[in-house]
Design an enzyme around this catalytic site. Structure first.
Site, PDB file in Angstrom:
ATOM      1  N   GLU A  51       0.815  -1.224   0.000  1.00 13.92           N
ATOM      2  CA  GLU A  51       0.000   0.000   0.000  1.00 13.92           C
ATOM      3  C   GLU A  51       0.842   1.264   0.000  1.00 13.92           C
ATOM      4  O   GLU A  51       0.416   2.286  -0.541  1.00 13.92           O
ATOM      5  CB  GLU A  51      -0.951   0.004   1.207  1.00 13.92           C
ATOM      6  N   PHE A 113     -12.085  -6.860  13.898  1.00  9.83           N
ATOM      7  CA  PHE A 113     -10.979  -7.368  13.086  1.00  9.83           C
ATOM      8  C   PHE A 113     -10.601  -6.353  12.003  1.00  9.83           C
ATOM      9  O   PHE A 113     -11.442  -5.886  11.257  1.00  9.83           O
ATOM     10  CB  PHE A 113     -11.369  -8.703  12.442  1.00  9.83           C
ATOM     11  N   GLN A 114      -9.328  -6.022  11.955  1.00  9.76           N
ATOM     12  CA  GLN A 114      -8.768  -5.061  11.002  1.00  9.76           C
ATOM     13  C   GLN A 114      -9.441  -3.690  11.075  1.00  9.76           C
ATOM     14  O   GLN A 114      -9.571  -2.993  10.076  1.00  9.76           O
ATOM     15  CB  GLN A 114      -8.813  -5.613   9.569  1.00  9.76           C
ATOM     16  N   LYS A 163     -17.747  -0.478   5.492  1.00  7.27           N
ATOM     17  CA  LYS A 163     -18.129  -1.421   4.436  1.00  7.27           C
ATOM     18  C   LYS A 163     -19.625  -1.399   4.148  1.00  7.27           C
ATOM     19  O   LYS A 163     -20.042  -1.478   2.972  1.00  7.27           O
ATOM     20  CB  LYS A 163     -17.692  -2.837   4.814  1.00  7.27           C
ATOM     21  N   MET A 466      24.483   8.778   2.772  1.00 11.74           N
ATOM     22  CA  MET A 466      24.422  10.096   3.395  1.00 11.74           C
ATOM     23  C   MET A 466      24.679  10.010   4.893  1.00 11.74           C
ATOM     24  O   MET A 466      25.367  10.866   5.471  1.00 11.74           O
ATOM     25  CB  MET A 466      23.060  10.752   3.121  1.00 11.74           C
TER      26      MET A 466
END
Length: 559
Positions: A51, A113-114, A163, A466
């Site tokens: 993602e 959940f999630q 959802k 760096m």
């Protein structure tokens, strides 16, 4: 017409002219992906490997095109994986709309959940964000999000949709996006003060930032420079707003800016700052920055005035509008002696590098030669980023894409995919260090999957370059956790993911490798082996004034 929330979302994206979305599906966002499937001939979906790559893809698309970039993610870890990309866009004022889905409204706040409060998580790194709990509010929210992302100082907006809202139905009526309303008119008093300062100064310097690009002000900027008759420097974000090939251009300003720009800004009597925010990497010791000058700042965001550096005067407004108004009223100025002095500096302090071996600067200059300066260059963050800023001469806006504010390692590869989708006519090159490439190199698989022919150049010094440079100069050469001397083979990795892999250890090998990459029309990874102790020069030590800039010769001479 009654539509589901998912149908409304897709229809609203079509209203906004969205043709490409970057994302990764999951349970909470399945309804949206099912609807997207039915519109695959209208909206292309780029399935990234992570993602974060989707957020960077939307960002790169936005920077390259000037349009709003869009990314999708599911709930929980899908949404949180967007956070670094959203923060990157926020720090650089890039317009993206991130759309996440969440658990159903009845499950919110129950550690389902999630489930994650992604609106709460992203509140400090978005211009605005929404959680849409009623499908009747969805269309208006999406339309507002695109307006907010683009209007004024651009930035990211997040929309979180439970959802069940994607499944519920509401009345939908198509709307054509209205032109953005103009912001408040530029103050006549501020313009008058600006004109007075410009007309009275003897040694002006113009400092250009990313705001000049975001407002599409390049044409007005060139006219303004000619009228003021001043040398021009830029920030990392401002590259390409003013042509890097112009005689009045003196290179970047700040920690790794040229001696010419750093000395010139330190000696000028008027610093005209156009769409820049005085980053600490530009100013060095802010108390000593441009201490001989009056400072005149143009910016769309009044919050930037006097934020990091105290200014003499400012003009608040869209950069293109401000420059247009000044150009109408400003008579041609002349600063012959001052320009001659700066040009003498420019001749005395050119950028240089070791001529006979493969180095980062050589790689960047060879890319410039072979692409005739017409490539769209993307970078990760570190030494290679500075070399890409120093040694490629950008002549057009939106051709140098880099994470300036957040400094996000892993930004460039996802962003290069977005840039190539947005500008398929351009050669797109992502320049990375080996440390950065490891962060998101899985997006090479995305490039292959979608046949996006980017050229990935890895400046491979087997260290975190760096950080090692700082350890070498300021930490007694204690190389703590910066050595990447392992058996990872980037050529084999590229081939394993379906791309072409080429290794180059000499200048000739790189010339041949890059020339070949330009002909293949496929994703290519070029692994460039350079010395671990190559450094970015010049440099300003942390906490020092930019007038104390030094290079390798100064170090050798004990200065």
């Amino acid at each position: 017409m009654q539509l589901t929330g998912s149908e409304i979302l897709i229809e609203c994206l079509k209203e906004q002219g969205v043709d490409t979305v970057f994302g990764y599906p999951g349970g909470a966002i399945l309804n949206v992906y099912d609807e997207l499937y039915k519109h695959s001939d209208e909206i292309t979906h780029i399935l990234t490997s992570h993602e974060q790559g989707a957020a960077h893809g939307a960002d790169g698309y936005a920077r390259a095109t000037g349009k709003v970039g869009v990314c999708f993610a599911t709930s929980g870890p899908g949404a949180t994986n967007l956070v670094t990309g959203i923060a990157t866009a926020y720090m650089d004022s890039i317009p993206i709309v991130a759309i996440t889905c969440n658990v159903g409204v009845s499950l919110l706040g129950k550690d389902s959940f999630q489930e994650i409060d992604i609106a709460g998580v992203t509140m400090p790194i978005t211009k605005h964000n929404y959680i849409v709990k009623d499908v009747n509010d969805l269309a208006d929210t999406i339309r507002k999000a695109f307006i907010i992302a683009k209007k004024g100082r651009p930035g990211p907006v997040l929309i979180d949709i439970p959802k069940d809202v994607t499944a519920n139905k509401a009345e939908y009526q198509k709307e054509t996006p209205k032109p953005l309303k103009a912001l408040n008119q530029v103050s006549e008093a501020e313009l008058a003060t600006a004109l007075k300062l410009i007309e009275e100064c003897k040694k002006p310097y113009i400092f250009v930032g990313g705001g000049a690009i975001l407002s599409d002000a390049s044409k007005e900027l060139v006219t303004f420079v000619r009228k003021v008759d001043a040398p021009v420097t830029d920030s990392l974000m401002g590259k390409g707003a003013f042509p890097g090939t112009d005689p009045l251009y003196t290179g970047m300003l700040g920690m790794h800016g040229t001696k010419t720009s750093n000395y010139g800004v330190s000696e000028c009597d008027l610093l005209i700052v156009i769409g820049a925010r005085f980053s600490d990497r530009v100013t060095g010791n802010a108390k000593k920055f441009a201490s001989n000058a009056k400072i005149l700042q143009f910016d769309i965001d009044p919050a930037e005035m006097d934020k990091n550096v105290l200014i003499t005067a400012g003009v608040v407004g869209d950069i293109r509008e401000v420059l247009g108004l000044l150009n109408e009223r400003l008579s041609k100025q002349e600063h012959k002696e001052w320009i001659e002095k700066i040009m003498e500096y420019k001749g005395r302090f050119p950028l240089a590098y070791h001529p006979d071996v493969l180095t980062g600067p050589y790689v960047v200059e060879e890319i410039y030669r072979q692409t005739k300066g017409e490539a769209l260059v993307v970078t990760e963050v570190g030494q290679h980023q500075m070399w890409a800023a120093q040694f490629y001469r950008y002549t057009k806006p939106r051709t140098f894409l880099t994470s300036g504010g957040l400094g996000t390692m892993g930004y460039g590869l996802g962003a290069s995919l977005g840039a190539k989708k947005g500008r398929p006519d351009k050669i797109v090159v992502n320049i990375a260090g080996d440390g950065c490439f490891r962060m998101n190199m899985n997006e090479i698989a995305t490039a292959v999957r979608h046949n996006i022919p980017i050229i990935q150049v890895v400046i491979n010094n087997h260290v975190l370059g760096m950080v090692r440079q700082w350890q070498n100069l300021f930490y007694g050469q204690r190389y703590s956790a910066t050595v990447l001397n392992d058996a990872v083979d980037f050529v084999k990795l590229a081939e394993a993911m379906g791309a072409v892999g080429i290794r180059a250890a000499t200048q000739e090998e790189f010339r041949e490798a890059f020339a070949k990459a330009l002909t293949l029309g496929r994703p290519v990874v070029i692994d460039c082996q350079i010395d671990s102790d190559d450094k970015v020069w010049p440099m300003v030590a942390p906490g020092k004034a930019i007038s104390e800039v030094f290079d390798e010769k100064d170090l050798e001479q004990g200065k």
